[in-house]
Scaffold this motif. Structure first.
Motif, short mmCIF file in Angstrom:
data_model
loop_
_atom_site.label_atom_id
_atom_site.label_comp_id
_atom_site.label_asym_id
_atom_site.label_seq_id
_atom_site.Cartn_x
_atom_site.Cartn_y
_atom_site.Cartn_z
N ASP A 68 -9.68 21.73 35.75
CA ASP A 68 -9.64 20.38 35.19
C ASP A 68 -10.17 20.41 33.74
N PRO A 69 -9.30 20.17 32.75
CA PRO A 69 -9.72 20.27 31.35
C PRO A 69 -10.88 19.34 31.00
N SER A 70 -10.97 18.20 31.69
CA SER A 70 -12.00 17.22 31.33
C SER A 70 -13.42 17.74 31.55
N GLN A 71 -13.57 18.77 32.37
CA GLN A 71 -14.91 19.30 32.60
C GLN A 71 -15.47 20.00 31.36
N PHE A 72 -14.57 20.40 30.44
CA PHE A 72 -15.00 21.10 29.22
C PHE A 72 -15.08 20.15 28.02
N ASP A 73 -14.68 18.92 28.21
CA ASP A 73 -14.59 17.96 27.12
C ASP A 73 -15.87 17.15 27.01
N ARG A 74 -16.64 17.46 26.01
CA ARG A 74 -17.95 16.81 25.83
C ARG A 74 -17.86 15.30 25.75
N LYS A 75 -16.71 14.83 25.31
CA LYS A 75 -16.58 13.39 25.14
C LYS A 75 -16.10 12.68 26.41
N SER A 76 -15.71 13.47 27.40
CA SER A 76 -15.20 12.88 28.63
C SER A 76 -16.35 12.51 29.55
N LYS A 77 -16.12 11.47 30.32
CA LYS A 77 -17.16 11.10 31.28
C LYS A 77 -17.18 12.08 32.45
N TYR A 78 -16.18 12.93 32.47
CA TYR A 78 -16.12 13.94 33.53
C TYR A 78 -16.66 15.29 33.06
N TYR A 79 -17.21 15.29 31.84
CA TYR A 79 -17.77 16.52 31.28
C TYR A 79 -18.85 17.09 32.20
N ASP A 80 -18.77 18.41 32.43
CA ASP A 80 -19.77 19.07 33.26
C ASP A 80 -20.34 20.26 32.50
N PRO A 81 -21.57 20.11 32.00
CA PRO A 81 -22.18 21.16 31.18
C PRO A 81 -22.38 22.48 31.93
N LYS A 82 -22.37 22.40 33.25
CA LYS A 82 -22.60 23.62 34.04
C LYS A 82 -21.33 24.40 34.29
N SER A 83 -20.22 23.86 33.81
CA SER A 83 -18.94 24.51 34.06
C SER A 83 -18.57 25.43 32.89
#
Length: 147
Positions: A68-83
């Motif tokens: 899921d690209p959104s896990q790498f997107d700092r601006k997304s609410k789905y951002y996951d720093p541990k991913s």
DNA sequence: GCCAACGTTGGC
DNA sequence: GCCAACGTTGGC
């Protein structure tokens, strides 16, 4: 597959035809799409957290699961720093609009239907946004819709 | 590994 | 907005 219509509805999918089903942040749901969903399979589109929760349409799985690209997107609410790219935690799939049910099959109706008593959707405590539907349940819901 | 605190889902 | 029923986090 559940979605809040305020966020993304069957109308949105009918318009887009194809979309990324992303933002899944639950391990069980992730395992479901990553390990069990296959391109070509069908899925119900369910409207949750809204005025009339209901199964509203049918879509087709249009890809294998991919990170899921959104896990790498700092601006997304789905951002996951541990991913990390090397070890992504979260996966998405593409889905394609197939049809609307001739009419929505509401949660209330589903609860009232005896033969749907063991449908996972109405199992106590079920909060999974993605889960398998047996052929039996699939057919009963379709029949309720009048198709 | 336990468990309290906290966060989320989703119906009502 | 409330709350049940989860899942996750983090201290110990």
């Amino acid at each position: 597959m559940k979605s809040e219509p305020d966020t993304y509805s069957i109308d949105d999918l009918a318009r887009d035809v194809r979309t990324h089903w992303d933002g899944i942040r639950n391990y069980q749901a992730r395992n479901m799409i990553r390990d069990h969903m296959r391109p070509g399979e069908q899925a119900f589109f369910y409207h949750s957290s809204c005025e009339v929760p209901a199964v509203v349409g049918i879509m087709k799985v249009a890809s294998d699961a991919y990170p899921d690209p959104s896990q790498f997107d700092r601006k997304s609410k789905y951002y996951d720093p541990k991913s990390t790219k090397e070890q992504p935690r979260w996966f998405a799939v593409d889905v394609e609009f197939q049809s609307r049910l001739s009419r929505p099959v509401t949660l209330t109706e589903i609860r009232e239907k005896k033969s749907l008593g063991d449908f996972r959707l109405i199992k106590r405590g079920n909060r999974l946004s993605v889960f398998p539907v047996s052929a039996k349940h699939w057919n009963i819901v379709q029949k309720l819709a009048g198709g």
